[in-house]
Scaffold this active site. Sequence first.
Site, PDB file in Angstrom:
ATOM      1  N   SER A  93       0.861  -1.177   0.000  1.00 23.95           N
ATOM      2  CA  SER A  93       0.000   0.000   0.000  1.00 23.95           C
ATOM      3  C   SER A  93       0.900   1.230   0.000  1.00 23.95           C
ATOM      4  O   SER A  93       2.117   1.114   0.137  1.00 23.95           O
ATOM      5  CB  SER A  93      -0.933  -0.014   1.194  1.00 23.95           C
ATOM      6  OG  SER A  93      -0.185  -0.205   2.349  1.00 23.95           O
ATOM      7  N   LYS A 129      -5.281   9.026  -8.004  1.00 27.58           N
ATOM      8  CA  LYS A 129      -5.478   7.847  -7.153  1.00 27.58           C
ATOM      9  C   LYS A 129      -6.956   7.489  -7.207  1.00 27.58           C
ATOM     10  O   LYS A 129      -7.797   8.186  -6.649  1.00 27.58           O
ATOM     11  CB  LYS A 129      -5.045   8.149  -5.727  1.00 27.58           C
ATOM     12  CG  LYS A 129      -5.125   6.946  -4.828  1.00 27.58           C
ATOM     13  CD  LYS A 129      -4.407   7.222  -3.521  1.00 27.58           C
ATOM     14  CE  LYS A 129      -4.409   6.004  -2.620  1.00 27.58           C
ATOM     15  NZ  LYS A 129      -5.736   5.553  -2.248  1.00 27.58           N
ATOM     16  N   CYS A 445     -14.281  -6.462  32.030  1.00 27.38           N
ATOM     17  CA  CYS A 445     -15.134  -5.491  31.343  1.00 27.38           C
ATOM     18  C   CYS A 445     -15.568  -6.107  30.017  1.00 27.38           C
ATOM     19  O   CYS A 445     -14.731  -6.486  29.199  1.00 27.38           O
ATOM     20  CB  CYS A 445     -14.359  -4.201  31.095  1.00 27.38           C
ATOM     21  SG  CYS A 445     -15.257  -3.026  30.086  1.00 27.38           S
TER      22      CYS A 445
HETATM   23  S1  IVH Z   1       0.315   2.292  -7.180  1.00 29.00           S
HETATM   24  C1  IVH Z   1       2.212   0.242  -3.517  1.00 29.00           C
HETATM   25  N1  IVH Z   1      -1.293   3.828  -8.528  1.00 29.00           N
HETATM   26  O1  IVH Z   1      -4.162   2.998  -3.849  1.00 29.00           O
HETATM   27  C2  IVH Z   1       1.001  -0.117  -4.234  1.00 29.00           C
HETATM   28  N2  IVH Z   1      -2.156   2.725  -6.613  1.00 29.00           N
HETATM   29  O2  IVH Z   1      -2.501   2.295  -0.900  1.00 29.00           O
HETATM   30  C3  IVH Z   1       1.081   0.354  -5.630  1.00 29.00           C
HETATM   31  N3  IVH Z   1      -4.515   3.149  -6.189  1.00 29.00           N
HETATM   32  O3  IVH Z   1      -3.716  -0.347  -3.004  1.00 29.00           O
HETATM   33  C4  IVH Z   1      -0.041   1.179  -5.884  1.00 29.00           C
HETATM   34  N4  IVH Z   1      -4.864   4.456  -7.920  1.00 29.00           N
HETATM   35  O4  IVH Z   1      -5.407   0.183  -4.772  1.00 29.00           O
HETATM   36  C5  IVH Z   1      -1.153   3.020  -7.469  1.00 29.00           C
HETATM   37  N5  IVH Z   1      -2.584   5.184  -9.860  1.00 29.00           N
HETATM   38  C6  IVH Z   1      -2.470   4.387  -8.799  1.00 29.00           C
HETATM   39  C7  IVH Z   1      -3.553   4.097  -7.940  1.00 29.00           C
HETATM   40  C8  IVH Z   1      -3.347   3.268  -6.843  1.00 29.00           C
HETATM   41  C9  IVH Z   1      -5.404   3.872  -6.871  1.00 29.00           C
HETATM   42  C10 IVH Z   1      -4.786   2.401  -4.937  1.00 29.00           C
HETATM   43  C11 IVH Z   1      -4.296   0.980  -4.934  1.00 29.00           C
HETATM   44  C12 IVH Z   1      -3.435   0.822  -3.710  1.00 29.00           C
HETATM   45  C13 IVH Z   1      -3.784   2.029  -2.919  1.00 29.00           C
HETATM   46  C14 IVH Z   1      -2.571   2.572  -2.206  1.00 29.00           C
END
Ligand code: IVH
Length: 685
Positions: A93, A129, A445
Amino acid sequence: MTFASIAIDQLGRDQAVVELSRLAKELAHHDHCYYHLAAPEISDAMYDALYQRNLAIERRFPDLRRIDSPTHRIGATPSPEFDKVKHRKPMLSLDNAFSIDDIYDFMARVRRFLKISDDTQILCMAEPKIDGLSATLHYQKGQFILGATRGDGQEGENITPNLRTIHDIPLVLQGANVPENLEVRGEVYMSKSDFDAINQVRIAEGESPFANPRNAAAGSLRLLDSSITAKRPLRFFAYGYESLSNQTDQTQADILVSLNRLGFRVSPLVALCPDVDTMFEHYRFIEDKRADLPYEIDGVVFKVNDLALQARLGTVGRSPRHSIAYKFSAEQAETIIDFIDIQVGRTGVLTPVAHLRPVLVGGVTVSRATLHNDDEIRRKDVRVGDAVIVQRAGDVIPQVVGVVKTKRSADSIPFIFPTTCPVCNSAVVQSEGQVARRCSGGFNCMAQAVERLRHFVSRDAFDIDGLGERHLQNFFEWEIVRTPPDLFTLEARNLNINLEAREGWGAKAVTNLFDALNKRRKIGLDRFIYALGIPQVGQVTARILALRLKTLGAVLVASVEDLCALDGIGAVMADEIIQFFAAPDNRVIINELTKHLTVESVVAVTVDSLFSGKTVVFTGSLEKLSRAEAKAQAERLGAHVAASVSKKTDFVVVGADAGKKLAQAKELGLKILTEDEWISMANTR
Ligand code: IVH
């Protein structure tokens, strides 16, 4: 040879094989033209005729149905559950940035790590994103053979039939240079208009609407019946790939171009940025467009463009060092606090929660918001009846930003924080120097006991399905399970308990529960530590402890110094860990658990190398590598990096002006390497 003109009932089996292969290719090509290029080459009626012919041949010869047949797009028969898929490369992530300063810091970290000075440009790719769910798609010889969710990053769920229903996902890769093996990563999402339309239907049919497009996409993707998924309009943007054989791409920009050529949609809103100012400009540009985009985005991702640099940067914890997500700032709205109640968490911390008149914040209805703690309530002077501004930022729990004091009624009174636990009436205590107030009731608790059990059985811990909060509350009230070890004696005690006859349970559910528990009687040390719910110890820390200390025994006796010596564990966390293991209640629980469980050591996945299991010391100033990169490199190769030289050291890598440690190494007759020797050895495995 083509058999296109032979009637279906006249086709021989061998001819059918050839026909189905031709039709799969043709239909894939026309799908690509229609969905990807928006330039159909044939009429809908002609497409339909080809589709129907393919379908009819498959009906006559069901066993000849191809894995790339477009009839998979309509979904398959429901399966009872999803299989698990271990990812060949973990699905990571991204770290988040919330201000432009965070982006400056990110670039400075990248430069420091790579030892690249400010005068040398580092290009970054900026991409929106997408706010959906990540998926990974396996292609073999150009055919889509398997697709999975991210899951915990190491292991996801096999949702291939559901993904096959998404038209943006090619069943057959397009173009001339189709790689032998390819794993495409991207985001599954639902457009805003499709989300609205689906919700209207749901409301009309008396079903509860989805909260936002992301939830709608998640719900649709995880349906066991993919023929229902096929009716939900899901879409897919690709943003990367793994394990491509004969890879020639050298940059993230190349990757996006390749993905597009292979038949995937990639975001058109990308830009290569030479510096932080340009990154910020593009961020603003995308933020401006946000409301008009047909799908939800929640920020901009910046990725170091050069893949060789990306590889050198590697990962830390669960995130790559080469990328960061710059989130859009939170969306806000005004509403009224109806009342404030106090929730008791896993560790006994009391959290005040504001119950609000429901209000729409960034497309999501918010009716509760956290007030964090008593200090926060007093600092903001939040009172019941106040008009407040609430905000939501990404996935985090909505927060109260502040009070609209001008709207406060004259008879309002300050909120008084309780001095006894609202759940069990035990005294509320506050440790010195901490803002949190905790209930002193421990496992007596109900709130604490149930929350601890919930954490214990949660997905990243013992992963026991079918034990929700309600069940665990009942267990507590019926006095059959109060602490985790009680779960593992439940089956033996069931003769007296007779769980299958109790509310919320049946014979099948009980058998399933016992099966699930029995399957977990062997557990990895990392999951075990995480499951204990030690304050501050998440999965990453649990894994560090498990990998470095190896056995539960070693974890239990580790001193503050031992813990602080581990990379990634600081003094505060070390203190929490020690306190946790010192508490008699926790000792008893761990002791009981080990009577029923086998806790297994975990092994790090590292490449086999010259340095596997060896201890390396770096000393002096290195010219080409930063210390952080050298250390990460060594760890990737399976080595342990130590701070001081001893008899146990295998290699000492010396930079310029190495002093005492070099002398010690010589004295002990250790293997000494120059920086260049290290680099070349590290790169030949
Ligand atoms: S690169 C390191 N590019 O955002 C993971 N992620 O926490 C590489 N996401 O799990 C991710 N758009 O689901 C990347 N253009 C983009 C993205 C993207 C959405 C999501 C993806 C990932 C989360 C990042």
